[in-house]
Motif scaffolding. Structure first.
Motif, PDB file in Angstrom:
ATOM      1  N   TYR A 327      41.468  40.288  18.159  1.00 16.02           N
ATOM      2  CA  TYR A 327      40.986  41.610  19.314  1.00 16.02           C
ATOM      3  C   TYR A 327      39.846  40.857  20.169  1.00 16.02           C
ATOM      4  O   TYR A 327      38.444  41.844  20.265  1.00 16.02           O
ATOM      5  N   PRO A 328      40.308  40.092  21.086  1.00 16.86           N
ATOM      6  CA  PRO A 328      38.677  39.353  21.302  1.00 16.86           C
ATOM      7  C   PRO A 328      38.481  40.611  22.790  1.00 16.86           C
ATOM      8  O   PRO A 328      38.991  40.712  23.440  1.00 16.86           O
ATOM      9  N   SER A 329      37.002  40.563  23.061  1.00 13.74           N
ATOM     10  CA  SER A 329      36.063  40.829  23.980  1.00 13.74           C
ATOM     11  C   SER A 329      36.873  40.301  25.565  1.00 13.74           C
ATOM     12  O   SER A 329      36.328  38.777  25.942  1.00 13.74           O
ATOM     13  N   CYS A 330      36.885  40.990  26.534  1.00 15.58           N
ATOM     14  CA  CYS A 330      36.986  39.644  28.112  1.00 15.58           C
ATOM     15  C   CYS A 330      36.323  39.961  28.843  1.00 15.58           C
ATOM     16  O   CYS A 330      35.946  40.363  30.175  1.00 15.58           O
ATOM     17  N   LYS A 331      34.731  41.142  28.320  1.00 19.97           N
ATOM     18  CA  LYS A 331      34.301  41.621  29.010  1.00 19.97           C
ATOM     19  C   LYS A 331      33.620  40.345  29.845  1.00 19.97           C
ATOM     20  O   LYS A 331      33.146  41.206  31.545  1.00 19.97           O
ATOM     21  N   GLY A 332      33.007  39.309  29.506  1.00 14.87           N
ATOM     22  CA  GLY A 332      32.873  38.238  30.578  1.00 14.87           C
ATOM     23  C   GLY A 332      33.431  37.507  31.653  1.00 14.87           C
ATOM     24  O   GLY A 332      33.095  36.520  32.469  1.00 14.87           O
ATOM     25  N   THR A 333      34.672  38.337  31.871  1.00 16.24           N
ATOM     26  CA  THR A 333      35.268  37.175  32.756  1.00 16.24           C
ATOM     27  C   THR A 333      35.768  38.575  33.965  1.00 16.24           C
ATOM     28  O   THR A 333      36.729  38.601  34.859  1.00 16.24           O
ATOM     29  N   ILE A 334      35.613  39.923  33.713  1.00 19.96           N
ATOM     30  CA  ILE A 334      35.774  40.887  34.672  1.00 19.96           C
ATOM     31  C   ILE A 334      35.320  40.711  35.704  1.00 19.96           C
ATOM     32  O   ILE A 334      33.713  39.943  35.696  1.00 19.96           O
ATOM     33  N   GLY A 335      35.254  40.422  37.361  1.00 17.72           N
ATOM     34  CA  GLY A 335      35.001  40.484  38.305  1.00 17.72           C
ATOM     35  C   GLY A 335      34.663  39.037  38.879  1.00 17.72           C
ATOM     36  O   GLY A 335      34.809  38.929  39.928  1.00 17.72           O
ATOM     37  N   LYS A 336      35.712  38.583  37.962  1.00 21.75           N
ATOM     38  CA  LYS A 336      36.021  36.957  38.836  1.00 21.75           C
ATOM     39  C   LYS A 336      37.610  36.846  39.782  1.00 21.75           C
ATOM     40  O   LYS A 336      37.975  37.667  38.979  1.00 21.75           O
ATOM     41  N   THR A 337      37.219  36.022  39.871  1.00 20.09           N
ATOM     42  CA  THR A 337      38.766  35.528  40.554  1.00 20.09           C
ATOM     43  C   THR A 337      39.302  34.546  40.089  1.00 20.09           C
ATOM     44  O   THR A 337      38.843  33.560  39.478  1.00 20.09           O
ATOM     45  N   ALA A 338      41.200  35.058  39.472  1.00 19.34           N
ATOM     46  CA  ALA A 338      41.874  34.437  38.965  1.00 19.34           C
ATOM     47  C   ALA A 338      42.258  32.762  40.084  1.00 19.34           C
ATOM     48  O   ALA A 338      42.009  33.252  41.330  1.00 19.34           O
ATOM     49  N   PRO A 339      42.949  32.284  39.655  1.00 23.52           N
ATOM     50  CA  PRO A 339      43.644  31.041  40.573  1.00 23.52           C
ATOM     51  C   PRO A 339      44.438  31.461  41.124  1.00 23.52           C
ATOM     52  O   PRO A 339      44.719  31.130  42.473  1.00 23.52           O
ATOM     53  N   SER A 340      45.360  32.895  41.863  1.00 24.37           N
ATOM     54  CA  SER A 340      45.741  33.052  42.061  1.00 24.37           C
ATOM     55  C   SER A 340      45.468  34.110  43.296  1.00 24.37           C
ATOM     56  O   SER A 340      45.919  34.721  44.395  1.00 24.37           O
ATOM     57  N   GLY A 341      43.880  34.211  43.208  1.00 23.31           N
ATOM     58  CA  GLY A 341      42.792  34.962  44.189  1.00 23.31           C
ATOM     59  C   GLY A 341      43.220  36.330  44.335  1.00 23.31           C
ATOM     60  O   GLY A 341      42.495  36.651  44.570  1.00 23.31           O
ATOM     61  N   LYS A 342      43.540  36.954  43.043  1.00 22.52           N
ATOM     62  CA  LYS A 342      43.550  38.217  42.578  1.00 22.52           C
ATOM     63  C   LYS A 342      41.998  38.387  41.251  1.00 22.52           C
ATOM     64  O   LYS A 342      41.736  37.680  41.143  1.00 22.52           O
ATOM     65  N   VAL A 343      41.758  39.496  41.691  1.00 19.07           N
ATOM     66  CA  VAL A 343      40.281  39.814  41.256  1.00 19.07           C
ATOM     67  C   VAL A 343      40.304  40.775  39.793  1.00 19.07           C
ATOM     68  O   VAL A 343      41.155  41.208  39.581  1.00 19.07           O
TER      69      VAL A 343
END
Ligand SMILES: Cc1ncc(COP(=O)(O)O)c(C=O)c1O
Length: 400
Positions: A327-343
């Motif tokens: 059950y990893p945390s993905c906190k460090g990815t919040i606010g970043k932009t994905a390849p699709s352009g979505k935040v």
């Protein structure tokens, strides 16, 4: 007017099943998808269990059985509780249902009055709150973050208890975190419960046999026998014996509660499958050497996944004691932009974008009541896991 009953308005279909279906759909459409959503071992049911089922069919054990399960199976369950858990139940204190899921459902339907509160440590198995809602009770979720090892702290339990509290649901090792309670952890929770005689404990021990690194499994009624007359100990053959499709779960508890659960079963499914019950007798009474072999594989996969996910940018993955989930945390990815352009605004976006970009299907932590996390089931081939973790690393590295 809709044909659908009002009580359905608060119930969601299982999100874990939804992810598995979505991955299957994408696969059927030709996408290269690795599904890490399913909560079932990829190993086959052991041969001696299959043979017992075939023999039962040939003997003509293809008829209705006792509502609460055959006496032979209930005796095997009593022997299992005594041998593995040090718990003494008699066959009239045991009920068998169509999977642990039905047993938990019967228990809540048989005991929860409208407005009764049920304490559910979060993150939790997705079905608990919805089952409580179906029984017209109120789920009370208590956050148990990674810093507490995803485990309920005695002080938080104390705070959550009110005069309306009917049940505390414990699940160890846990789906979705793999966290497991030691005997000392359980003793400390029991000390709180002893002060509140109206509160019962439903302990879901489904992953009992899936523990690693020498962890010693404990269950609360054994740790604190004074709680025996208000504990329902739920278990089943699905996970340890690789029998998810056979649909057999069981519980031991006070006879009055078991009797009420049997009434519900008698008016809904009558009894679990006769053939599956015969197979479960062979599972519980038979050899268990395959458990250690399977666990060795699961442990290697857990180590692989934990190590690879901790190398992914923005993720942090605790090392769980048991089950087959991380059950990893993905906190460090919040606010970043994905390849699709979505935040990426939360774990829902994280898993959607991961599936979109890399074809890896995981389940968002939101579904289990604790964000920002996601769940990965490592009950799949080591090669698929390695590839999935490489893709997750690539996805995380691609976030801007
Ligand atoms: C925590 C937990 N409890 C109960 C169940 C139900 O298992 P079954 O109905 O297959 O016995 C599951 C299955 O995913 C589970 O993860």
């Amino acid at each position: 007017m809709s044909i659908v009953a009002k009580r359905l308005s608060r119930i969601k279909p299982s999100p874990t099943i939804a992810v598995t279906s979505k991955a299957r759909e994408l696969k059927a459409a030709g996408r290269d998808v690795i599904g890490l959503g399913a909560g079932e071992p990829d190993f086959d049911t052991p041969d001696h269990i299959k043979a017992a089922a075939k023999a039962a069919i040939d003997r003509g054990e293809t008829k209705y059985t006792d509502v609460q399960g055959t006496l032979e199976l209930r005796k095997a369950i009593c022997a299992k509780f005594r041998r593995e858990n040090g718990l003494s139940y008699t066959p009239d204190q045991v009920t068998v249902g169509t999977g642990g899921k039905q047993v938990l459902y019967n228990a809540l339907m048989a005991s929860v009055n409208p407005g009764d509160e049920v304490i559910i440590p979060a993150p939790y198995w997705v079905s608990y709150p919805d089952m409580v809602e179906l029984a017209e009770g109120t789920p009370v979720s208590v956050p148990c973050p990674a810093e507490s090892g995803f485990k309920l702290k005695p002080a938080d339990l104390e705070k959550a208890i009110t005069p309306k509290t009917k049940w505390l649901i414990l699940n160890s090792p846990s789906n979705p975190t793999g966290a497991a309670y030691t005997a000392a952890d359980l003793k400390a929770l029991a000390a709180v419960l002893l002060k509140h005689p109206q509160v019962w404990v439903m302990t879901d021990d489904m992953y009992e046999h899936l523990v690693y690194d020498g962890f010693k499994f404990s269950t609360i009624a054994a740790v604190e026998p004074k709680l025996m007359d208000r504990t329902l100990t739920v278990n089943g053959v699905s996970k340890a014996y690789c029998m998810t499709g056979w649909r057999i779960g069981y519980a031991g508890g006070p006879a009055d509660l078991i009797k009420a659960m049997n009434v519900i079963q008698s008016q809904s499914t009558s009894n679990p499958s006769s053939v599956s019950q015969a197979a479960s007798v062979a599972a519980l009474n038979g050899p268990t050497d395959f458990l250690a072999r399977n666990n060795e594989v699961f442990k290697q996969r857990r180590d692989l996944v934990v190590s690879m996910l901790n190398q992914a940018k923005g993720l942090s993955c605790p090392n769980p004691e048991g089950a087959f989930y991380v059950y990893p945390s993905c906190k460090g990815t919040i606010g970043k932009t994905a390849p699709s352009g979505k935040v990426i605004k939360g774990d829902g976006d994280f898993v959607t974008e991961l599936l979109e970009a890399e074809g890896v299907a995981a389940v968002q932590g939101e579904a289990f009541g604790l964000s920002p996390h996601f769940r990965i089931s490592y009950a799949t081939s080591t090669e698929a896991l390695e590839e999935a973790c490489r893709r997750i690393q690539r996805f995380c590295a691609s976030l801007k």
